[in-house]
Design a protein around this motif. Sequence first.
Motif, PDB file in Angstrom:
ATOM      1  N   ALA A  41      68.455 -46.840  34.629  1.00  0.00           N
ATOM      2  CA  ALA A  41      67.884 -47.000  33.421  1.00  0.00           C
ATOM      3  C   ALA A  41      67.865 -48.538  33.258  1.00  0.00           C
ATOM      4  O   ALA A  41      67.107 -49.290  32.437  1.00  0.00           O
ATOM      5  N   ALA A  44      65.534 -50.336  35.515  1.00  0.00           N
ATOM      6  CA  ALA A  44      64.363 -50.383  34.996  1.00  0.00           C
ATOM      7  C   ALA A  44      63.859 -51.512  33.699  1.00  0.00           C
ATOM      8  O   ALA A  44      62.970 -52.088  33.769  1.00  0.00           O
ATOM      9  N   GLY A  45      64.819 -51.450  32.924  1.00  0.00           N
ATOM     10  CA  GLY A  45      64.706 -52.542  31.750  1.00  0.00           C
ATOM     11  C   GLY A  45      64.584 -53.921  32.359  1.00  0.00           C
ATOM     12  O   GLY A  45      63.725 -54.820  31.893  1.00  0.00           O
ATOM     13  N   HIS A 193      69.026 -43.046  28.169  1.00  0.00           N
ATOM     14  CA  HIS A 193      68.623 -43.871  29.156  1.00  0.00           C
ATOM     15  C   HIS A 193      67.410 -44.684  28.614  1.00  0.00           C
ATOM     16  O   HIS A 193      67.146 -45.969  28.852  1.00  0.00           O
ATOM     17  N   ASP A 194      66.550 -44.036  27.494  1.00  0.00           N
ATOM     18  CA  ASP A 194      65.756 -44.898  27.010  1.00  0.00           C
ATOM     19  C   ASP A 194      66.082 -46.151  26.069  1.00  0.00           C
ATOM     20  O   ASP A 194      65.446 -47.211  26.158  1.00  0.00           O
ATOM     21  N   THR A 197      67.439 -48.865  28.714  1.00  0.00           N
ATOM     22  CA  THR A 197      66.024 -49.437  29.184  1.00  0.00           C
ATOM     23  C   THR A 197      65.592 -50.554  28.254  1.00  0.00           C
ATOM     24  O   THR A 197      65.225 -51.602  28.569  1.00  0.00           O
ATOM     25  N   ARG A 201      65.749 -54.512  28.664  1.00  0.00           N
ATOM     26  CA  ARG A 201      64.511 -55.416  28.704  1.00  0.00           C
ATOM     27  C   ARG A 201      64.429 -56.243  27.675  1.00  0.00           C
ATOM     28  O   ARG A 201      64.219 -57.531  28.091  1.00  0.00           O
TER      29      ARG A 201
END
Length: 271
Positions: A41, A44-45, A193-194, A197, A201
Amino acid sequence: MNVLIAVDMEGISGITGWNQVLPEKDEYARGRRWMTADVNAAVAGALQAGAERITVTDGHWDGSNILIEELAPEASLVNGSPSPLSMVQGVQNGVDAAVFIGYHARAGTQNAILDHTWSSLRIHNFWLNGSLAGEIAMNAAVCGSFNVPVVAISGDQNACAEAAALIPQIRTAQVKTANGRMNAECLSLERAHDLITSTVREAVKNFRQVKPYVLTGPISFAIEFYRSDMADYASLLPGSKRTSGRIVEYNAPDILEAAQAFRAMVGMVKV
């Protein structure tokens, strides 16, 4: 952009007990999967923020917890132990920003999942330049010696608060709210996880807004061990000074020597 993701395990989403973070325990396999998923996660960010190189450093236990077969392919993995810079190995390689994933609060913190400082069986208290400190401060200071800011952290509410007290600009992903040392209200893994991320980010995208945590030399630290015989062993390190039955101090010209002396001292101690 070059990003280091430094990972511990106690602050990982869903983790609340030792049985999930110690290799000999029955829930450790699940904990490893959760740890790897939190890392992915964060990767991804960082990618969404434009990272071109991502190094993941496994800083828990012996550094062999993250499942490389499930790691996002865009990242490389530093694993195994020991390494010169331990939990933040890789920060010396032209890193622009560091992210701490799965970190925990220092020893003695109330309502903090699995609170400890480096060794839950050895260290009762740790002071860095006269202030109570934990792994967050030590590792952030090592990053700071390379002029690298720690821009984001994930963990429980007190790990996040500890980091924010040191680095006011840091972005935090609180994935659980601890009600004690081994009880917490945890976000679902999907929501956690959201959150990781999106936090990573924004943090990486705005990394220039965060100042590195720099401790200029000389550096002093003191360790209060759980037992006096532990201090017997630690005080054998050249340059150390025994100041009481359980406390050993050390003075160093800079944070890198201090960090190495700290690791050597703790490593000499028998449980």
